[in-house]
Design an enzyme around this catalytic site. Structure first.
Site, mmCIF file in Angstrom:
data_model
loop_
_atom_site.group_PDB
_atom_site.id
_atom_site.type_symbol
_atom_site.label_atom_id
_atom_site.label_comp_id
_atom_site.label_asym_id
_atom_site.label_seq_id
_atom_site.Cartn_x
_atom_site.Cartn_y
_atom_site.Cartn_z
ATOM 1 N N ARG A 41 7.784 0.302 -4.420
ATOM 2 C CA ARG A 41 8.163 1.207 -5.505
ATOM 3 C C ARG A 41 8.824 0.514 -6.676
ATOM 4 O O ARG A 41 8.852 1.056 -7.784
ATOM 5 C CB ARG A 41 9.027 2.338 -4.947
ATOM 6 C CG ARG A 41 8.149 3.414 -4.318
ATOM 7 C CD ARG A 41 8.844 4.287 -3.326
ATOM 8 N NE ARG A 41 7.912 5.304 -2.845
ATOM 9 C CZ ARG A 41 6.931 5.065 -1.958
ATOM 10 N NH1 ARG A 41 6.772 3.855 -1.463
ATOM 11 N NH2 ARG A 41 6.109 6.027 -1.579
ATOM 12 N N CYS A 51 3.317 3.034 9.216
ATOM 13 C CA CYS A 51 3.578 4.345 8.620
ATOM 14 C C CYS A 51 4.289 5.256 9.612
ATOM 15 O O CYS A 51 3.804 5.469 10.728
ATOM 16 C CB CYS A 51 2.275 4.987 8.161
ATOM 17 S SG CYS A 51 2.519 6.616 7.405
ATOM 18 N N GLY A 90 10.346 -4.666 1.888
ATOM 19 C CA GLY A 90 11.506 -3.787 2.007
ATOM 20 C C GLY A 90 12.669 -4.215 1.123
ATOM 21 O O GLY A 90 13.196 -5.316 1.289
ATOM 22 N N PRO A 117 0.845 -1.203 0.000
ATOM 23 C CA PRO A 117 0.000 0.000 0.000
ATOM 24 C C PRO A 117 0.875 1.246 0.000
ATOM 25 O O PRO A 117 1.780 1.374 0.820
ATOM 26 C CB PRO A 117 -0.786 -0.127 1.313
ATOM 27 C CG PRO A 117 0.055 -1.004 2.184
ATOM 28 C CD PRO A 117 0.789 -1.932 1.277
ATOM 29 N N MET A 118 0.617 2.162 -0.933
ATOM 30 C CA MET A 118 1.425 3.373 -1.043
ATOM 31 C C MET A 118 0.510 4.564 -1.322
ATOM 32 O O MET A 118 -0.217 4.574 -2.320
ATOM 33 C CB MET A 118 2.453 3.237 -2.181
ATOM 34 C CG MET A 118 3.545 2.231 -1.896
ATOM 35 S SD MET A 118 4.660 2.004 -3.319
ATOM 36 C CE MET A 118 3.636 0.960 -4.364
ATOM 37 N N MET A 119 0.563 5.546 -0.435
ATOM 38 C CA MET A 119 -0.256 6.738 -0.604
ATOM 39 C C MET A 119 0.098 7.439 -1.918
ATOM 40 O O MET A 119 1.268 7.577 -2.269
ATOM 41 C CB MET A 119 -0.052 7.694 0.568
ATOM 42 C CG MET A 119 -0.500 7.141 1.911
ATOM 43 S SD MET A 119 -2.255 6.732 1.973
ATOM 44 C CE MET A 119 -2.997 8.365 1.811
ATOM 45 N N LYS A 145 0.129 -4.783 9.106
ATOM 46 C CA LYS A 145 1.393 -4.404 8.475
ATOM 47 C C LYS A 145 2.170 -3.547 9.457
ATOM 48 O O LYS A 145 1.660 -2.546 9.965
ATOM 49 C CB LYS A 145 1.170 -3.637 7.174
ATOM 50 C CG LYS A 145 2.475 -3.404 6.405
ATOM 51 C CD LYS A 145 2.227 -2.823 5.029
ATOM 52 C CE LYS A 145 3.517 -2.868 4.198
ATOM 53 N NZ LYS A 145 4.585 -2.038 4.733
#
Length: 373
Positions: free
Chosen positions: A254, A115, A231, A29-31, A157
């Site tokens: 990413r 986060c 990671g 999940p990535m904002m 998470k």
């Protein structure tokens, strides 16, 4: 360390729904990245990779009735398997958020305990800051399960630690406490600690060292639980190495956004799917995504254009003409007479057929740079 009585208690507790999807590979999940448009694109590349939403905070769903569908709606059934990530620290709000999300048929719900953003861990008092309160995390996860009436698996998470609370023993205590007092049976662990108040979110993804052995050890010492490692994963070779070490899944962030087409071979290479990958060339992906984007723009108007173009920006990343594709997209976006599908068609037209017709798994697809992020 872990007591056998707690392990037995955790193993025998009701799981709150099924085990959830096969998460050998999942999208983190990535904002501002993992919205439903990126997820639609990735589903054209893989049927099996589990896709996570951006974090949606429980207060957002709790207080904004008119916006709930906009936050929760996704491309069902085409987008499955998909997991909803929630953020929050109030059991009542998280229970209500889970109840509201239940009709959308997510495959699982995940609580954000990783986060490091000041907005989240400071003012919001959730995210990575919750790792210091495992009993509270168990309460929150139980509330989420109860909100969905136990029909949707609840997962967590997290990081391997926070600030100076970063020993393996503290991490194991967190896992033991949460799993022993809630329905959680699956932990997704970013193998870096979070440094709160001293580093930016971007620095927190790069500066604290990766400690993969912490996650490997969790997998060995809590055999009744599932662990996904997150990671620094850049390639299929990385995925295979971590799975060999005994973790149940690998989460990639990413590296997928940066080179989405590289991961178009994941179904065959990792999941061993009998029917392989979707098998679409870049030309076919752009054509199908263009049809989707045109429909979305018709509903949402011109303000949607940049959001809809963003997911395809890196479709030719690493290729000799990748920059030309991106530049053409950006230039065409400035022409108000073009709809989003025409923008994509113009950028497609400047690319050579040799790049447009490459199939997943081709040796011609460049591998990612060997840089750990």
């Amino acid at each position: 360390m872990t007591s056998s009585s707690t392990r037995r208690r955790g193993a025998s507790q009701e799981d709150g729904g099924s085990e959830g999807p096969d998460e050998r590979v999942s999208l983190a999940p990535m904002m501002e990245y993992t919205d439903r448009h990126l997820r639609f694109l990735l589903r054209l590349l893989s049927k099996r990779m589990v896709l996570y939403t951006e974090m949606i905070t429980a207060p957002t769903l709790y207080h904004n009735e008119e916006s709930r569908d906009r936050f929760l709606r996704f491309n069902s059934p085409a987008e499955h398997p998909v997991v909803l990530q929630l953020g929050g620290s109030d059991p009542g709000q998280l229970a209500e958020a889970s109840r509201l999300a239940s009709p959308y048929k997510y495959n699982a719900m995940n609580l954000n305990c990783g986060c490091p953003s000041e907005r989240v861990s400071g003012k919001g008092c959730f995210g990575a800051a919750l790792m210091r309160e495992p009993e509270r995390v168990a309460e929150l996860c139980t509330a989420m399960s109860e909100g969905s009436r136990g029909k949707i698996p609840v997962t967590v998470k997290c990081r391997i630690g926070v600030d100076d609370d970063d020993s393996y023993e503290q991490l194991a205590h967190f896992v033991e406490t949460v799993s022993g007092a809630s329905p959680v049976r699956h932990f997704l662990v970013h193998a870096r600690k979070a440094i709160l108040g001293g580093l930016s979110p971007d620095q927190n993804r790069r500066v604290p060292p990766l400690k993969y052995p912490f996650v490997y050890r969790l997998s060995r010492e809590f055999p009744h639980l599932r662990f996904t490692l997150n990671g620094g994963v850049l390639s299929y070779e990385d995925v295979a190495e971590h799975l060999r070490e005994g973790v149940h899944g690998v989460m990639i962030g990413r590296a997928v956004v940066a080179r989405p087409f590289y991961w178009s071979d994941v179904d065959a290479r990792v999941f061993g799917s009998a029917d392989g990958n979707p098998g679409l060339t870049r030309r076919e992906v752009l054509d199908r995504y263009g049809a989707y984007a045109q429909e979305e723009e018709a509903r949402g108007g011109p303000r949607m254009r940049r959001l809809l173009i963003k997911p395809v920006h890196n479709l030719f990343a690493g290729e000799p003409m990748g920059k030309r594709f991106r530049a053409t997209l950006d230039q065409a976006l400035l022409e108000p007479s073009l709809d989003v599908r025409q923008v994509l068609e113009r950028a497609t037209a400047v690319m050579p057929a040799a790049l447009l017709e490459v199939l997943p798994g081709s040796a011609a697809i460049p591998a990612p740079e060997a840089v750990r992020h």
